[in-house]
Every structure is written in structure tokens, then in C-alpha cells.
Design a protein around this motif. Structure first.
Motif, PDB file in Angstrom:
ATOM      1  N   ILE A 226      13.986   0.599  -0.865  1.00 26.24           N
ATOM      2  CA  ILE A 226      15.054  -0.344  -1.224  1.00 26.24           C
ATOM      3  C   ILE A 226      16.400   0.372  -1.240  1.00 26.24           C
ATOM      4  O   ILE A 226      17.356  -0.040  -0.577  1.00 26.24           O
ATOM      5  N   ALA A 227      16.460   1.483  -1.999  1.00 29.73           N
ATOM      6  CA  ALA A 227      17.738   2.178  -2.181  1.00 29.73           C
ATOM      7  C   ALA A 227      18.283   2.688  -0.845  1.00 29.73           C
ATOM      8  O   ALA A 227      19.460   2.493  -0.518  1.00 29.73           O
ATOM      9  N   ASP A 228      17.415   3.320  -0.037  1.00 31.09           N
ATOM     10  CA  ASP A 228      17.863   3.850   1.258  1.00 31.09           C
ATOM     11  C   ASP A 228      18.433   2.747   2.138  1.00 31.09           C
ATOM     12  O   ASP A 228      19.464   2.924   2.790  1.00 31.09           O
TER      13      ASP A 228
ATOM     14  N   VAL B  56      13.054  -1.735 -10.080  1.00 23.55           N
ATOM     15  CA  VAL B  56      13.315  -2.222  -8.716  1.00 23.55           C
ATOM     16  C   VAL B  56      14.733  -2.796  -8.639  1.00 23.55           C
ATOM     17  O   VAL B  56      15.492  -2.501  -7.706  1.00 23.55           O
ATOM     18  N   LEU B  57      15.112  -3.604  -9.635  1.00 25.15           N
ATOM     19  CA  LEU B  57      16.477  -4.153  -9.654  1.00 25.15           C
ATOM     20  C   LEU B  57      17.486  -3.004  -9.693  1.00 25.15           C
ATOM     21  O   LEU B  57      18.502  -3.010  -8.993  1.00 25.15           O
ATOM     22  N   ASP B  58      17.181  -2.020 -10.522  1.00 24.44           N
ATOM     23  CA  ASP B  58      18.088  -0.889 -10.682  1.00 24.44           C
ATOM     24  C   ASP B  58      18.267  -0.129  -9.369  1.00 24.44           C
ATOM     25  O   ASP B  58      19.382   0.255  -8.995  1.00 24.44           O
ATOM     26  N   ALA B  59      17.160   0.078  -8.653  1.00 24.18           N
ATOM     27  CA  ALA B  59      17.240   0.784  -7.367  1.00 24.18           C
ATOM     28  C   ALA B  59      18.181   0.046  -6.423  1.00 24.18           C
ATOM     29  O   ALA B  59      18.992   0.650  -5.723  1.00 24.18           O
ATOM     30  N   ALA B  60      18.089  -1.288  -6.418  1.00 22.01           N
ATOM     31  CA  ALA B  60      18.903  -2.095  -5.505  1.00 22.01           C
ATOM     32  C   ALA B  60      20.377  -2.029  -5.885  1.00 22.01           C
ATOM     33  O   ALA B  60      21.237  -1.756  -5.044  1.00 22.01           O
ATOM     34  N   VAL B  61      20.667  -2.272  -7.144  1.00 18.15           N
ATOM     35  CA  VAL B  61      22.060  -2.388  -7.570  1.00 18.15           C
ATOM     36  C   VAL B  61      22.752  -1.027  -7.575  1.00 18.15           C
ATOM     37  O   VAL B  61      23.899  -0.887  -7.165  1.00 18.15           O
ATOM     38  N   THR B  62      22.023  -0.009  -8.028  1.00 21.81           N
ATOM     39  CA  THR B  62      22.600   1.336  -8.040  1.00 21.81           C
ATOM     40  C   THR B  62      22.957   1.793  -6.623  1.00 21.81           C
ATOM     41  O   THR B  62      23.953   2.479  -6.401  1.00 21.81           O
ATOM     42  N   ALA B  63      22.154   1.387  -5.647  1.00 19.48           N
ATOM     43  CA  ALA B  63      22.418   1.790  -4.261  1.00 19.48           C
ATOM     44  C   ALA B  63      23.548   0.985  -3.637  1.00 19.48           C
ATOM     45  O   ALA B  63      23.957   1.266  -2.504  1.00 19.48           O
ATOM     46  N   GLY B  64      24.021  -0.047  -4.320  1.00 21.28           N
ATOM     47  CA  GLY B  64      25.175  -0.766  -3.778  1.00 21.28           C
ATOM     48  C   GLY B  64      24.982  -2.247  -3.517  1.00 21.28           C
ATOM     49  O   GLY B  64      25.894  -2.923  -3.026  1.00 21.28           O
ATOM     50  N   ALA B  65      23.799  -2.788  -3.839  1.00 20.01           N
ATOM     51  CA  ALA B  65      23.610  -4.239  -3.676  1.00 20.01           C
ATOM     52  C   ALA B  65      24.507  -4.964  -4.677  1.00 20.01           C
ATOM     53  O   ALA B  65      24.670  -4.510  -5.813  1.00 20.01           O
TER      54      ALA B  65
ATOM     55  N   ARG C 151       0.816  -1.213   0.000  1.00 18.15           N
ATOM     56  CA  ARG C 151       0.000   0.000   0.000  1.00 18.15           C
ATOM     57  C   ARG C 151       0.856   1.272   0.000  1.00 18.15           C
ATOM     58  O   ARG C 151       0.703   2.149   0.839  1.00 18.15           O
ATOM     59  N   THR C 152       1.804   1.271  -0.917  1.00 17.38           N
ATOM     60  CA  THR C 152       2.575   2.491  -1.089  1.00 17.38           C
ATOM     61  C   THR C 152       2.806   2.684  -2.588  1.00 17.38           C
ATOM     62  O   THR C 152       2.318   1.897  -3.406  1.00 17.38           O
ATOM     63  N   SER C 153       3.543   3.746  -2.953  1.00 20.22           N
ATOM     64  CA  SER C 153       3.753   4.014  -4.377  1.00 20.22           C
ATOM     65  C   SER C 153       5.008   3.305  -4.865  1.00 20.22           C
ATOM     66  O   SER C 153       5.875   2.921  -4.084  1.00 20.22           O
ATOM     67  N   ALA C 154       5.099   3.144  -6.196  1.00 16.39           N
ATOM     68  CA  ALA C 154       6.275   2.525  -6.797  1.00 16.39           C
ATOM     69  C   ALA C 154       7.524   3.316  -6.451  1.00 16.39           C
ATOM     70  O   ALA C 154       8.588   2.740  -6.200  1.00 16.39           O
ATOM     71  N   GLU C 155       7.400   4.635  -6.380  1.00 18.01           N
ATOM     72  CA  GLU C 155       8.555   5.487  -6.077  1.00 18.01           C
ATOM     73  C   GLU C 155       9.043   5.239  -4.649  1.00 18.01           C
ATOM     74  O   GLU C 155      10.229   5.072  -4.394  1.00 18.01           O
ATOM     75  N   GLU C 156       8.072   5.260  -3.712  1.00 18.06           N
ATOM     76  CA  GLU C 156       8.466   5.061  -2.313  1.00 18.06           C
ATOM     77  C   GLU C 156       9.056   3.656  -2.127  1.00 18.06           C
ATOM     78  O   GLU C 156      10.013   3.470  -1.395  1.00 18.06           O
ATOM     79  N   ASN C 157       8.492   2.662  -2.828  1.00 18.89           N
ATOM     80  CA  ASN C 157       9.043   1.298  -2.760  1.00 18.89           C
ATOM     81  C   ASN C 157      10.514   1.296  -3.182  1.00 18.89           C
ATOM     82  O   ASN C 157      11.372   0.715  -2.510  1.00 18.89           O
ATOM     83  N   ARG C 158      10.811   1.980  -4.291  1.00 19.17           N
ATOM     84  CA  ARG C 158      12.200   2.021  -4.759  1.00 19.17           C
ATOM     85  C   ARG C 158      13.083   2.802  -3.778  1.00 19.17           C
ATOM     86  O   ARG C 158      14.235   2.428  -3.526  1.00 19.17           O
TER      87      ARG C 158
END
Lengths: 555, 555
Positions: A139-141, A174-183, A129-136
Motif C-alpha cells: 500500500i505505502a509503496d 492499514v489506514l495509517d500505511a495509506a495516509v502516511t504514504a500520502g493518500a 497469501r502474504t504477510s500483514a507487513e508486506e500488505n502494508r
């Protein structure tokens, strides 16, 4: 504890065998690991040489928090694997460093952290129950925070395949948010388990081509294709594969670690385990079933007890000539063995062979073998089973040797039971008391002893020790390790009998005995009696040794 | 009995679902079908709508000969399936019409015959000990003879994939010998079960392209890929798929009929069964396990009892909102159902959901839910498990509703125990006797009753009935169906507790209750007590119905 990469596997960090038995496997109906169990599971997986052991979800489940605390305190010394904590990203609207669940992941001390993230837009909207942006952003944070704290981070992209089919752009972002943030990598999860290998492999190939990211694979078995899907994903470019021991997991289960490793190593030639560990596959699989308190699956690929067994008349004669024509693999490679099943349960040949394995020489004693075959068949028809009770079988074979007039092999029974009585009281105040009295003859004396216990069998065992130990002090060396009960019901349900297995141990060995009776206490008594008789037998054998063996010459 | 093609399946003869449970499935260790069993299996498979039922090997196995005789005599009236006899080609050097084994295939009366033929040159040379030419002649002669006698013939190319890898020309010439002589199709068999989907699909595609023949697929599960291999082969061009019910078969087993059909129908959209039959998948699977006398696999894809069960706390709240997000398929499509498991991982959401499933409305009773969550967690920490004991869980939920001051949901206990005593005697003459005495308060009276039984629990049950039935005659309707015991040991092995599951039944339903205690008899007592309390609850509910329901108005 601080290692973040697998140690000592031939493929090093280039390919990950990642085990999640302790987290996703524990979701299987019927599994409930204690913290001690969890430590034992982790040690076994490490001894097999997997690269990563996911230990649980600290902060969410108290047992998992305790597991990581005890691991960090030095109770878990992993040689090969890096320890992983699993958890969620920060909650919506809360900074990662202030989220207590994220804090618990860091507090666990685990050097590697796997975060679960929603890759399917419908799950973000309807469950989170949140937005796609907040979900990403969540993850990134969270990834950035954990990486900033010095942890290696993987991200499980939950419901990835359904999400990618529904909205590929959302799933890839979603994958991009994870990997770009350092996963380090993103794990494509078939969370609902609905994929088939061809389509799944196409998706993996496409995702790798479009993103260039390192990807892993996590499969559930709802189409009975989890193992095939995992292998197909590796062939399509995944270099991190998540499995559970024996495929334990929610619903139909997860991809079975042993089948996946067996296939990658023996079919695709990938050296995914350290040298010499593949032969441990069968042993580790069975030990992990034991800890999960589940019967091993006899038909499990590579490691099942029946998996290299042949009963087909068509094959039997040819197998003798040329076993490799009828097995896809030499079973010794995975620590398993070929068995040829005799259609009648216990034929003469198989009993002789089993006798040799137990150190009982039955060659040249045809009457004893015939007697033993008859006795085993008669007992098995009444519900006995000697498959897991070698000590009882050895006593049976030796008794038959004696009965056939061969060199006496069983010592005189060290004691004789006259009678026992067990009393179970549920008193008006609700207290439950068990008390047993035994009357035995030992060392020429009649002894009566009474003891209380935690249940009828425990009381009987206590009374027996009370009576015997003053006369046979060596009985005190025998400890009861485990006790298993199985109710065997015939079709009508009325003539149930109880089969009891008792596992005993002294300083030298462990042994298992069996007893069967309509009455559970009598069945337990029969197994207990054999356990003590076996100890007496071994004690005699050891006492004989100095007198006849080479050691005697120098004594 | 004379039909040679499947009747009534939407794909007609274009695609074959071919079942070999009665021949290859019967090779599984532990399966031994009687002729009556075999007839029942064939009827169930036919009711599901498979195209072909392979009944066995007439002439080689007496039971199979009898099965075909009884089928031909009218005991088997197949609606959908054509009946198939399995057998070998003529022996080397003997004309087909003079080979008694070939004769037996014709005598079976089966309209379709599947011949096994060796496709691997090494098997021809080392096991059959004949030449490649004679092997091909044996195949061609036998096919021609059987087709000449009016039978439809399929040929199982045994060890095809190993043989093709070793000597593709030899393997293809074997297929050619079969099809040129009149066989309708050649079945590519992964007899040793060593294939993975990608390689296997490549081979199938190549064989179809090179020969233009119609091919089938037969997979064994030694790499845990039999289902995936079967589906991949169909995608690569095979139009005949051989399976066994529940994957029964030698070693690791065969491709599971239910998973293969489930995947082809629900994932690839192939209408492989007659309309309306897919919902029979679960029922037929369980019935066939029953006949094989094997426990159904709770984790089997599509049909397992746990296969649509959810216990993860992570999912439970979301499942409530949107079940389709968490299942790869609506379980009703295959006649299965979703269950929510109550475990230590369960939160409020899953208990509410479970309550709804059991007919206990917990909405608007937050205190009761909170109490129930605490109580379940506390009990599970002590070894209780409600996963398999819905009746005990329902009683627990209703008691928490009562405790929270909600509308009373549990009737007054129909009786109260004051005390019991169980006596177990192993007498000097070896006789073992169990006797129980109970003191209970029922209908305002104190009753003392004593009974003997086959073991302590049986004696306790007997004494309880002796005491209660004169006052509560409806208790007599309750029968004990099954009784399961599990010893739960912690790591040290000393504080073992016993968990007992009791399955009960009356004319309307079956229910399961659980009891846990250090003493097995007390654990059994707790489960027995719940079993009777549940009966009282249901009886009350039924008694209330005419008084409050619409039926009362017309009474």
C-alpha cells in the motif's frame, strides 16, 4: 482532465460525492457498458455535479483502458467532476514502479487514483497469501509512487468493518500505511454489506477519533441499509461518500447515489451538489437506467415514477386539498412529480389531462373522450401500453376526435398497405437472409417493392421505404432510433403476444409508437405505421402554420 | 381464529413481527389481490411464523369484508399468527357503538384490531377538520368500545414523527388517549417516509422515556431507509415492527419484512421467528411475489436471486478458497444460495467454479478451461450472455471438454438442420399468417416438414416438432415455458443484435438457453437448438445411470 478536486460544488473539496457506477456499478448482473456508454454515463454524472467519477480499472479491463484513452484524447470534457482511475496496489515482492498494473494506472492519464487495499487480516492471509507487513508495504509503496508522479490518491480499505471487528489494530495500521504514504483519505468499505447504521456509525466515529484521518464511506446493500449506512457514516464524520447510480452493483447493489444525495441535501441540509442541479435527479436517474438498459425502478426513493403517486382512498381527497401533508418533500425539488392514480386505468379526467399535455384539446368533446377511454381500455386489455408511446396515444385521441365528428385532426393516411410478405431463409450453407415485399397504394399508384434486411423487421422497413420515398420524399427524414420488444405471457404461457416500441426521430423531435400482436413482425408493422403517420401529422401541422400563424402576415 | 397473541415464536408476546402486506402492501401501484390471493398470502405469512397478519379493512373494501368472512368461516387456519382487522376510529360526533365502520370491525370476527389515529395536529385540523380534543375522544371511545367487546387493540399513530416534530405535546396526548383507553400499544408511523435512522431512533427513545408506553414502528421507504429505520427503532426500544412482504406499499413502499427479519435475527441475534423458519425466507418471498404477479427483485437483500451472486474477477479466485470471506452471511441460513456469474469479467477460476455448480468437472482440464474462457469472452463481446442461461453454458463447457480431447461429455447432436424457411404474410384481407418449413436429418433420414404458428418462432418450433417427434418421441416431453427477447443496440443504433432466452421444461427440471443473432428468428433458432440438445444430454445421462450405476447390479 487534470483537475484533482471537484469544481463548483458549494462544499468544494470539504465533502466528496464520489460516483463509482462505471466500476462498482458495472458489476451488477446484466450490466455491460460499451465504451460509448461509459462516456455517456460520465457526462451525465458530471452534468449532475458529482465531485468524482470513477471510470473503471485501466489495465485490467480492455474497455476501461479504452475509456480512459478516449477521455484523455478529448472525448470527455468534465465541468464539475475529477476523473478517477481504480486499481490495485503493487503485487507482493515487486517494486511499484515495475508493476505493469500500477503503470497502467499512470498511463490512463487520470488525475486521481483510487487504490483498493485489504484491511481485513484474514483476507491478507487467506486470499492475498502474504504477510500483514508486506500488505502494508504494498500500500505505502504504491501510494508513494503515484503521489510522486503527481497524482491525488485515495485508498479504499476493503472489508474494513469486518476487519476492524476482527482485528482493529491491523485495520488501523492499514489506514495509517495509506495516509502516511500520502493518500488524501481512506475509504471505509463495507464490502460484504453486512452492517447496520448504529454499529457502522459507532465504528466510523471511533476510527476518526483514534486516527484523526479524513475518512470516506462505501456501502453495499446486503442488509437493505446501504443508503442509511452512508448517511449515518456522514453524520459520524465521513466526508467522502461513494455511491452508484440507482444503487447498481454486485449482489444487492451499492448505496444509491440519488437517495444519498437526496437525503444529504433535503434532510440534512448539506449543499452537496452545485446550485440548481437537484432538480436534475429524476432525469439523470432515468437516463442512466436507459444506458444500462434496465427498467427504471418505479418505487425508487426520490426519483421513481410511483414514488410520489397516491392511490389510497384514505388519502386521495385530502391530497387534493393539501399535498404537502402527504409527501415528505415537494417532488419538484428533485425533478419528480406527484401523480394521483385512478383505479381504473384510464379515467376520463386523466385522458383529458394527458390530451392537454400532448396538445390535443378534448374539452367540449365528451363523445371523443368516451370513445378514447373505451378504446384505450380495450387495447390495454390486449397488452397495449401507451405509457411510453405518446405518439401512438396522440394519434388515437385525434382519431377518436375525428370519429366523434369533431374538427378533423388527423390527415388522410399518406399511404395504404395492401399486403406484405417476409421471407426468412436459413440456407444449407448456414447463411441467413431476410427479404420483404410490400404492396402499397400511394399518391394514386400501386407500388410493389422488395428489399433485404438484417432481420425481418429491418427488411420490412427497407421495402417500405423503397416503395414510398419516391412518392413521399419527406419520409426519408425519419430515422429509426430504437426498437424494443417485450413478450407478454399470460399465466398459461400459450397466448403470448408481442409488444413492440419503435422510437423514431427527424431533425425536430423524437417520438415513440407502439404495436401489439401475436406475431412480432405484425406488431412491428403496427408501430412502424404509426411512426410514419405521426410524421405525416406533424408535417401537416407545420405546413399549416405559415398560413394561419402570425408569420403569415409578414411573408 | 380467536388467538390474540402470536403462538410459538421464541419471543412470544414480548416482540411482534406484524405484517401488513394485505392492507398497506396492497396500496402498491399494480397490486390487486383477489380474496383467494389474500387467503394464500395469509397462509404463507403464517407458515413463515410472523406474529400478526393484518388482513385488510373490513367495511371499507368489499374484498376485505369477504376475506374476513371466509377466514372466520374456516378457510384460514392460522398456526402462528393472530389475524388483525384494520380500521378507523369512530367519526366525529357519533358514538362508537353506532358507527357502522366500527361495527364492521367487530363483525369481521378478527380477534385483534388496529385503529389508525391522527397524531399530527395539522392533519386533525386540515384533513379531519375537527378539534384536537374530539380527535382524542374519537380514539379513546373507539378503543374502549372494542376492548369492551373483547378485542385486543393496537393504535397506529399516523404521521407520528412529523406530528411530534411539529407539536410534541399534541402527539404524546394522542398516544396517551389510546393507551389509557386500553390499547396494548401505540405504533409510531413514519407515514410520509421522510425519516433517517438517527433522528428517528432519538424520537423513539425519547417517546418511550417520556411515556413508558409499549411502542411499535411503521416505516415507509421514501428516503430508502425503511429497513434501517425499523431496525434502529427496535434498537431504541420499539417492540412491535410493521412490515410488508418485499416492501410492497404505496409510493416507494414499506419496510421489507424479509430484510427486517433477516437483520433482527442474523445481525442482532433476536429470535423473531419460530425455530427453523428463517430458511423459508427466500421461498416465501418469491411465492408472495408470484401471488402479487410481480417479478421478484433479483437484488433484494437476503432473498434476491442475485444477492449472493459474484461476478467480479477480483473475488472469484478467493471465493473458491473461502466463501465466507465474501458473503456477509451463509446464504443457506435464509434459504438462498451462492452463485458465480460467468461474464466478460470472469476468469478461469469462476468458470471452474461454475462448472462444478453445473456438474461439469473441469479440474485437470486446463486446455478446456482456457478454451471455454476464450469462447465465452468472444461470444459475450458479440452480445451473448450466459448469466441467465445455465443450460447453454453447460453445453459450451462440455463441448470445450470434447474439443480438448477429454472424455466425451456431449452426446452426438440428435439431429442436423439442413435449412429452414419462414414465410410471414400480411394478406390483403388483413389476415396475418406465419408458416415455417424445415429440412432436417434425423436417425439417418432427411425429413421435410411444414407448420403454421402464431408468429415466426412459434411456426419454426412447430415445424421442427413435426419433423422430429416421429423419430425422437422424447422431444415431445419438452415444453416451452417462456421466451424473452432483448434488442441490443450499440451507440449508433444500426448494428442491433437480438438476444433470445428460451426457458424449457420437462417433468424433471426447467432449463434456460440463449441465442444471439442479427435476425431474431435465427437467434431463436439457436436458443431452441440448445434447448433440445440439453434435453438430449440429460436424457443420455439418465439412460446411462442404470447401466453404470449401482442400480444396474440389482436390475
Amino acid at each position: 482532465m487534470t483537475r484533482t478536486t471537484p469544481a463548483g460544488t458549494p462544499l468544494g473539496d470539504d465533502f466528496h460525492v464520489y460516483d463509482t457506477t462505471l466500476r462498482d456499478g458495472a458489476q451488477r448482473e446484466g450490466i455491460s457498458y460499451s465504451v460509448t456508454d461509459k462516456l455517456a454515463v460520465a457526462r451525465l454524472l458530471d452534468s449532475l455535479g458529482v465531485g468524482f467519477v470513477e471510470g473503471g480499472w485501466p489495465g485490467a479491463l480492455p474497455k476501461d483502458t479504452e475509456f480512459f484513452a478516449r477521455a484523455a484524447a478529448g472525448e470527455l470534457d468534465l465541468r464539475h467532476a475529477a476523473l478517477v482511475a481504480f486499481g490495485a496496489t503493487r503485487r507482493a515482492g515487486v517494486p511499484a514502479q515495475e508493476d505493469p498494473q500500477v503503470r497502467a494506472l499512470l498511463d490512463s492519464g487520470a488525475p486521481v487514483i483510487t487504490l483498493v487495499a485489504k484491511a481485513d487480516r484474514r483476507h491478507v492471509e487467506r486470499a492475498l497469501r502474504t504477510s500483514a507487513e508486506e500488505n502494508r508495504a504494498m500500500i505505502a509503496d504504491t501510494v508513494r509512487h503515484l503521489v510522486g508522479e503527481g497524482r491525488r490518491v485515495f485508498v479504499d480499505a476493503e472489508h474494513f468493518f469486518d476487519g476492524y471487528a476482527h482485528d482493529p489494530d491491523h485495520a488501523l495500521r492499514v489506514l495509517d500505511a495509506a495516509v502516511t504514504a500520502g493518500a488524501d483519505l481512506a475509504v471505509l468499505c463495507d464490502t460484504n454489506g453486512g452492517q447496520l447504521p448504529t454499529g457502522l456509525a459507532d465504528t466510523v466515529r471511533e476510527v476518526v477519533a483514534r486516527t484523526g484521518f479524513r475518512v470516506g464511506i462505501h456501502c453495499q446493500d446486503d442488509t437493505a441499509c446501504a443508503v442509511a449506512n452512508s448517511v449515518a457514516a456522514v453524520q459520524a464524520g465521513a466526508s467522502h461518500v461513494q455511491c452508484t447510480a440507482n444503487g447498481y452493483g454486485e449482489r444487492a447493489g451499492n448505496a444509491d447515489l440519488f437517495s444519498v444525495v437526496g437525503n444529504l441535501r433535503t434532510k440534512l441540509g448539506m449543499p452537496v451538489l452545485p446550485d440548481g442541479r437537484l432538480t436534475e435527479l429524476t432525469r439523470v436517474s432515468h437516463a442512466l437506467a436507459e444506458i444500462a438498459n434496465l427498467a427504471p425502478d418505479a418505487h425508487q426513493a426520490y426519483v421513481g415514477a410511483s414514488t410520489f403517486a397516491h392511490k389510497a382512498g384514505l388519502h386521495a381527497s385530502a391530497i387534493k386539498v393539501d399535498p404537502e401533508l402527504y409527501n415528505h418533500l415537494d417532488p419538484a425539488v428533485v425533478g419528480n412529480e406527484m401523480r394521483v392514480l385512478v383505479t381504473e386505468m384510464a379515467g376520463r379526467a386523466s385522458l383529458e389531462l394527458k390530451g392537454a399535455e400532448l396538445g390535443v384539446d378534448l374539452s367540449g368533446a365528451p363523445d371523443a373522450v368516451g370513445g378514447a377511454v373505451r378504446r384505450v381500455k380495450e387495447l390495454e386489455a390486449r397488452g397495449w401500453s401507451f405509457e411510453a408511446a405518446d405518439a401512438s396515444l396522440e394519434l388515437l385521441l385525434r382519431r377518436e376526435l375525428d370519429a366523434a365528428g369533431e374538427r378533423s385532426a388527423v390527415p388522410e393516411a399518406p399511404f395504404e398497405l395492401e399486403s406484405y410478405r417476409v421471407l426468412l431463409d436459413h440456407r444449407p450453407d448456414g447463411a441467413v437472409v431476410s427479404e420483404a415485399t410490400v404492396k402499397v397504394h400511394v399518391a394514386g399508384t400501386r407500388v410493389i417493392a422488395t428489399a433485404e434486411g438484417n432481420g425481418p423487421v429491418n427488411a420490412l422497413d427497407a421495402a417500405l421505404r423503397e416503395a414510398l420515398v419516391p412518392h413521399l420524399p419527406w419520409l426519408d427524414e425519419v430515422a429509426l432510433v430504437d426498437y424494443k420488444v417485450r413478450i407478454l405471457t399470460d399465466a398459461s404461457g400459450t397466448d403470448a403476444v408481442t409488444r413492440v416500441l419503435v422510437e423514431s426521430r427527424d431533425d425536430h423531435e423524437e417520438w415513440t409508437t407502439v404495436g401489439v400482436h401475436g406475431n412480432i413482425v405484425e406488431a412491428s408493422w403496427l408501430a412502424l405505421r404509426d411512426a410514419l403517420a405521426y410524421k405525416a401529422l406533424r408535417r401537416n401541422a407545420n405546413a399549416d402554420r405559415p398560413a394561419t400563424g402570425p408569420a403569415a402576415a409578414t411573408a
